[in-house]
Every structure is written in structure tokens, then in C-alpha cells.
Design a protein around this motif. Structure first.
Motif, PDB file in Angstrom:
ATOM      1  N   HIS A  37      -8.060  -1.089 -12.186  1.00  0.00           N
ATOM      2  CA  HIS A  37      -7.414  -2.293 -12.177  1.00  0.00           C
ATOM      3  C   HIS A  37      -6.228  -2.255 -13.484  1.00  0.00           C
ATOM      4  N   GLU A  38      -6.614  -2.115 -14.478  1.00  0.00           N
ATOM      5  CA  GLU A  38      -5.797  -2.220 -15.613  1.00  0.00           C
ATOM      6  C   GLU A  38      -4.965  -1.068 -15.770  1.00  0.00           C
ATOM      7  N   ASP A  65     -14.152  -0.009 -11.830  1.00  0.00           N
ATOM      8  CA  ASP A  65     -13.052  -0.930 -11.117  1.00  0.00           C
ATOM      9  C   ASP A  65     -11.980  -1.438 -12.115  1.00  0.00           C
ATOM     10  N   THR A  66     -12.874  -1.969 -12.994  1.00  0.00           N
ATOM     11  CA  THR A  66     -11.804  -2.640 -13.949  1.00  0.00           C
ATOM     12  C   THR A  66     -10.785  -1.750 -14.562  1.00  0.00           C
ATOM     13  N   VAL A 123      -1.866  -6.470  -8.007  1.00  0.00           N
ATOM     14  CA  VAL A 123      -2.884  -5.659  -8.650  1.00  0.00           C
ATOM     15  C   VAL A 123      -4.306  -5.876  -7.696  1.00  0.00           C
ATOM     16  N   ARG A 124      -4.336  -7.142  -7.686  1.00  0.00           N
ATOM     17  CA  ARG A 124      -5.566  -7.255  -6.747  1.00  0.00           C
ATOM     18  C   ARG A 124      -5.568  -7.104  -5.298  1.00  0.00           C
ATOM     19  N   TYR A 127      -3.412   0.095 -13.354  1.00  0.00           N
ATOM     20  CA  TYR A 127      -2.407  -0.253 -12.317  1.00  0.00           C
ATOM     21  C   TYR A 127      -1.573  -0.896 -12.932  1.00  0.00           C
ATOM     22  N   HIS A 128      -2.077  -1.929 -13.665  1.00  0.00           N
ATOM     23  CA  HIS A 128      -1.152  -2.916 -14.470  1.00  0.00           C
ATOM     24  C   HIS A 128      -0.274  -2.047 -15.693  1.00  0.00           C
ATOM     25  N   ASP A 164      -6.421  -3.438  -5.566  1.00  0.00           N
ATOM     26  CA  ASP A 164      -7.944  -3.412  -5.675  1.00  0.00           C
ATOM     27  C   ASP A 164      -8.722  -3.498  -4.457  1.00  0.00           C
ATOM     28  N   GLU A 178      -0.687 -10.030 -11.013  1.00  0.00           N
ATOM     29  CA  GLU A 178      -2.114  -9.947 -10.782  1.00  0.00           C
ATOM     30  C   GLU A 178      -2.330  -9.928  -8.953  1.00  0.00           C
TER      31      GLU A 178
END
Length: 103
Positions: free
Chosen positions: A53-54, A49-50, A79-80, A56-57, A83, A76
Motif C-alpha cells: 500500500h505504501e 499488504d501495508t 490506492v485503496r 503504491y503511494h 489494494d 487514498e
């Protein structure tokens, strides 16, 4: 099985993935150096998941869309949202695909 990739390709750019024991956040991305850092102690699911997430950034930065966002909090939040709303859909559909792959 432990999920621990050392590299990921995002938009044709290779990012090195490193793991750090005492990382305050779950993860972070250095766009200029093309490095994603993930907290070592996370569970396999949290590492995945992390990483996503990164990634996607990184994709926002590579696409230039991050320039449209005028502060880190807005990025953020975007991105969340990805997520919590879209990523579960993608994971569910992948599970269905792999489950029916043998049929």
C-alpha cells in the motif's frame, strides 16, 4: 517465518523500511526521506499488504501522478482501490505461478 524487510526498491529508488510499536496507522511513507514506516504489531500478511500500500503511494509520487490528485483523500481512494481490486489478482496469480513452477 516473519516477513520483515528492511528495504524496498520502488522505481529505482531505495526506501528504508522501519517498524514502530506505537504507530497510529498501519503504515505511512515519507517521500522526501524515502522511509516507509509500518506498525510493528501487524501480522505478517498485514505487514506485506501495508508495505505494498505504501509502495503504491510512493510510486504515485515518483511518477508525478500524485500531482494530478488535488487532495490526500483522492489519492487514498485510488490506492485503496488498488489494494482491494488489483492486489488480490496479483497475489492469486503469483500463488498459481509458484504452485505450477515445479511442473
Amino acid at each position: 517465518m516473519s516477513y520483515k524487510p528492511r528495504q524496498i526498491t520502488i522505481g529505482g529508488h531505495k526506501y528504508k523500511v522501519v517498524y514502530q510499536k506505537n504507530l497510529e496507522d498501519f503504515g505511512n511513507v515519507d517521500i522526501d526521506k524515502k522511509i516507509i514506516t509500518i506498525r510493528e504489531s501487524l501480522s505478517t500478511q498485514d505487514k506485506l499488504d501495508t508495505l505494498l500500500h505504501e509502495a503504491y503511494h510512493a510510486s504515485l509520487a515518483l511518477s508525478g501522478l500524485s500531482y494530478l490528485l488535488d487532495d490526500e483523500n483522492k489519492e487514498e481512494a485510488l490506492v485503496r482501490a488498488f489494494d482491494s481490486i488489483l492486489l488480490p489478482v496479483i497475489k492469486r496469480e503469483l500463488k498459481k505461478m509458484y504452485k505450477t513452477k515445479g511442473n
